[in-house]
Scaffold this motif. Structure first.
Motif, mmCIF file in Angstrom:
data_model
loop_
_atom_site.group_PDB
_atom_site.id
_atom_site.type_symbol
_atom_site.label_atom_id
_atom_site.label_comp_id
_atom_site.label_asym_id
_atom_site.label_seq_id
_atom_site.Cartn_x
_atom_site.Cartn_y
_atom_site.Cartn_z
ATOM 1 N N VAL A 118 0.872 -1.178 0.000
ATOM 2 C CA VAL A 118 0.000 0.000 0.000
ATOM 3 C C VAL A 118 0.913 1.234 0.000
ATOM 4 C CG1 VAL A 118 -2.075 -0.972 1.055
ATOM 5 C CG2 VAL A 118 -0.217 -0.171 2.517
ATOM 6 N N CYS A 119 0.470 2.290 -0.666
ATOM 7 C CA CYS A 119 1.282 3.502 -0.745
ATOM 8 C C CYS A 119 0.393 4.710 -1.027
ATOM 9 C CB CYS A 119 2.347 3.363 -1.822
ATOM 10 S SG CYS A 119 1.711 2.809 -3.401
ATOM 11 N N LYS A 120 0.976 5.896 -0.887
ATOM 12 C CA LYS A 120 0.208 7.129 -1.122
ATOM 13 C C LYS A 120 -0.220 7.223 -2.575
ATOM 14 C CE LYS A 120 2.122 9.907 2.599
ATOM 15 N NZ LYS A 120 3.019 11.005 2.953
ATOM 16 N N ILE A 121 0.739 7.040 -3.473
ATOM 17 C CA ILE A 121 0.446 7.098 -4.909
ATOM 18 C C ILE A 121 1.038 5.852 -5.560
ATOM 19 C CG2 ILE A 121 0.798 8.364 -7.059
ATOM 20 C CD1 ILE A 121 1.272 10.869 -5.228
ATOM 21 N N CYS A 122 0.215 5.113 -6.245
ATOM 22 C CA CYS A 122 0.686 3.897 -6.911
ATOM 23 C C CYS A 122 0.858 4.199 -8.402
ATOM 24 C CB CYS A 122 -0.306 2.756 -6.684
ATOM 25 S SG CYS A 122 0.375 1.145 -7.075
ATOM 26 N N ASP A 123 1.934 4.950 -8.717
ATOM 27 C CA ASP A 123 2.177 5.288 -10.119
ATOM 28 C C ASP A 123 2.836 4.103 -10.843
ATOM 29 O OD1 ASP A 123 4.871 5.287 -9.397
ATOM 30 O OD2 ASP A 123 5.046 7.457 -9.353
ATOM 31 N N GLU A 124 3.127 4.283 -12.115
ATOM 32 C CA GLU A 124 3.654 3.184 -12.930
ATOM 33 C C GLU A 124 4.973 2.644 -12.382
ATOM 34 O OE1 GLU A 124 4.929 2.208 -17.564
ATOM 35 O OE2 GLU A 124 4.033 4.149 -17.067
ATOM 36 N N PHE A 125 5.881 3.551 -11.951
ATOM 37 C CA PHE A 125 7.183 3.138 -11.426
ATOM 38 C C PHE A 125 7.017 2.276 -10.167
ATOM 39 C CE2 PHE A 125 10.605 3.973 -8.356
ATOM 40 C CZ PHE A 125 11.673 3.413 -9.045
ATOM 41 N N ILE A 126 6.221 2.772 -9.215
ATOM 42 C CA ILE A 126 6.001 2.043 -7.958
ATOM 43 C C ILE A 126 5.283 0.727 -8.229
ATOM 44 C CG2 ILE A 126 4.662 2.072 -5.793
ATOM 45 C CD1 ILE A 126 5.457 5.040 -5.522
ATOM 46 N N TYR A 127 4.298 0.774 -9.110
ATOM 47 C CA TYR A 127 3.516 -0.429 -9.422
ATOM 48 C C TYR A 127 4.421 -1.535 -9.969
ATOM 49 C CZ TYR A 127 -0.583 -3.113 -10.882
ATOM 50 O OH TYR A 127 -1.535 -4.088 -11.016
ATOM 51 N N LYS A 128 5.288 -1.186 -10.909
ATOM 52 C CA LYS A 128 6.213 -2.179 -11.487
ATOM 53 C C LYS A 128 7.170 -2.721 -10.425
ATOM 54 C CE LYS A 128 6.405 -0.809 -16.349
ATOM 55 N NZ LYS A 128 7.231 -0.203 -17.404
ATOM 56 N N LYS A 129 7.709 -1.819 -9.620
ATOM 57 C CA LYS A 129 8.656 -2.230 -8.569
ATOM 58 C C LYS A 129 7.959 -3.138 -7.550
ATOM 59 C CE LYS A 129 12.359 -0.243 -5.819
ATOM 60 N NZ LYS A 129 12.997 0.973 -5.323
ATOM 61 N N ALA A 130 6.756 -2.752 -7.142
ATOM 62 C CA ALA A 130 5.993 -3.537 -6.153
ATOM 63 C C ALA A 130 5.719 -4.941 -6.673
ATOM 64 C CB ALA A 130 4.684 -2.826 -5.823
ATOM 65 N N LEU A 131 5.294 -5.039 -7.927
ATOM 66 C CA LEU A 131 4.925 -6.347 -8.482
ATOM 67 C C LEU A 131 6.128 -7.241 -8.758
ATOM 68 C CD1 LEU A 131 1.889 -5.587 -10.806
ATOM 69 C CD2 LEU A 131 1.916 -6.258 -8.413
ATOM 70 N N SER A 132 7.336 -6.682 -8.642
ATOM 71 C CA SER A 132 8.529 -7.526 -8.800
ATOM 72 C C SER A 132 8.711 -8.463 -7.604
ATOM 73 C CB SER A 132 9.780 -6.675 -8.998
ATOM 74 O OG SER A 132 10.115 -5.980 -7.807
ATOM 75 N N VAL A 133 8.116 -8.106 -6.456
ATOM 76 C CA VAL A 133 8.236 -8.962 -5.256
ATOM 77 C C VAL A 133 6.896 -9.259 -4.579
ATOM 78 C CG1 VAL A 133 10.626 -8.381 -4.667
ATOM 79 C CG2 VAL A 133 8.757 -6.948 -3.815
ATOM 80 N N ALA A 134 5.849 -8.595 -5.012
ATOM 81 C CA ALA A 134 4.542 -8.759 -4.354
ATOM 82 C C ALA A 134 3.482 -9.173 -5.372
ATOM 83 C CB ALA A 134 4.139 -7.448 -3.676
ATOM 84 N N ASN A 135 2.282 -9.456 -4.852
ATOM 85 C CA ASN A 135 1.184 -9.877 -5.710
ATOM 86 C C ASN A 135 0.288 -8.717 -6.150
ATOM 87 O OD1 ASN A 135 1.628 -12.147 -3.421
ATOM 88 N ND2 ASN A 135 1.273 -13.090 -5.407
ATOM 89 N N TYR A 136 0.135 -7.715 -5.253
ATOM 90 C CA TYR A 136 -0.771 -6.595 -5.534
ATOM 91 C C TYR A 136 -0.188 -5.313 -4.963
ATOM 92 C CZ TYR A 136 -3.927 -10.579 -6.024
ATOM 93 O OH TYR A 136 -4.484 -11.768 -6.384
ATOM 94 N N CYS A 137 -0.698 -4.177 -5.469
ATOM 95 C CA CYS A 137 -0.307 -2.870 -4.951
ATOM 96 C C CYS A 137 -1.516 -1.939 -5.039
ATOM 97 C CB CYS A 137 0.860 -2.313 -5.767
ATOM 98 S SG CYS A 137 1.498 -0.740 -5.140
ATOM 99 N N TYR A 138 -1.829 -1.269 -3.927
ATOM 100 C CA TYR A 138 -2.966 -0.347 -3.879
ATOM 101 C C TYR A 138 -2.531 0.973 -3.250
ATOM 102 C CZ TYR A 138 -5.822 -4.507 -4.660
ATOM 103 O OH TYR A 138 -6.370 -5.657 -5.184
ATOM 104 N N SER A 139 -3.174 2.060 -3.677
ATOM 105 C CA SER A 139 -2.951 3.343 -3.010
ATOM 106 C C SER A 139 -3.894 3.414 -1.811
ATOM 107 C CB SER A 139 -3.227 4.501 -3.965
ATOM 108 O OG SER A 139 -4.610 4.583 -4.249
#
Length: 198
Positions: free
Chosen positions: A63-84
């Motif tokens: 979870v993060c304040k803003i889930c932009d394209e950069f964060i989303y790609k980085k998050a999905l490299s080790v996690a299953n989902y990412c939400y703001s």
């Protein structure tokens, strides 16, 4: 479903265990088995550090304040989902869906010590790494797991298995499973039974 949340503040209105510092996070991960881990994206390095020690079946959500394209790609490299944080309603819906999935999955997955046995595929994992078993070994292990509340004679096991050539081979196969770390009782006139974990 067991959920661990690692964040600065507890803003989550669902049942979970909550931590807000790395020491507590590591202690909880070591101490207990979780189905889902939710963590603030700031703790990305912490997750990368411990990811190799987590079971493959743990769902990880950032979870993060803003889930932009950069964060989303980085998050999905080790996690299953990412939400703001604006999408926490989506996170709650996702957890409801995952709970149904986890319940269904748990009925097909048997955990014993540091082993996981998938009853759908007859695949055995130790510390999340697949182990090679013979067809007969995986058959007998599956039979013992499915019938773990009762004793099975060699004849019972042979009748339930498609890969047993002779009743005499059962003793050898049981011995192999014991060497791996499965505690299998043998009571005279009753048969074999997988010993429950204490």
């Amino acid at each position: 479903m067991r959920i661990l949340v690692f964040d600065y503040a507890d803003i989550y209105d669902f049942e979970k265990e909550f931590v807000n510092n790395e020491d507590d996070f590591y202690a909880k991960i070591i101490e207990k088995k979780y189905d889902v881990i939710i963590l603030n994206f700031d703790f990305y390095p912490s997750l990368v550090e411990i990811k190799k020690f987590l079971a493959d079946d743990i769902i990880i959500i950032f979870v993060c304040k803003i889930c932009d394209e950069f964060i989303y790609k980085k998050a999905l490299s080790v996690a299953n989902y990412c939400y703001s944080y604006d999408e926490l309603y989506k996170l709650k819906i996702r957890l409801e869906y995952l709970e149904k999935k986890v319940i269904k999955l748990k009925s097909r997955v048997f955990k014993y010590k540091n082993f996981i046995f998938n009853l759908s595929t007859n695949q055995l994992y130790q510390d999340s790494k697949p182990l090679r078993l013979t067809k007969a070994e995986s058959d007998i292990l599956a039979i013992l797991i499915k019938n773990r509340n009762k004793y099975l004679s060699k004849e019972d096991i042979a009748a339930m298995s498609e890969s047993i050539d002779s009743i005499n081979s059962i003793k050898v196969i049981i011995s192999s499973l014991r060497k791996l770390g499965f505690e299998i009782e043998n009571v005279k006139n009753l048969g074999y039974k997988l010993k429950e974990e204490k």
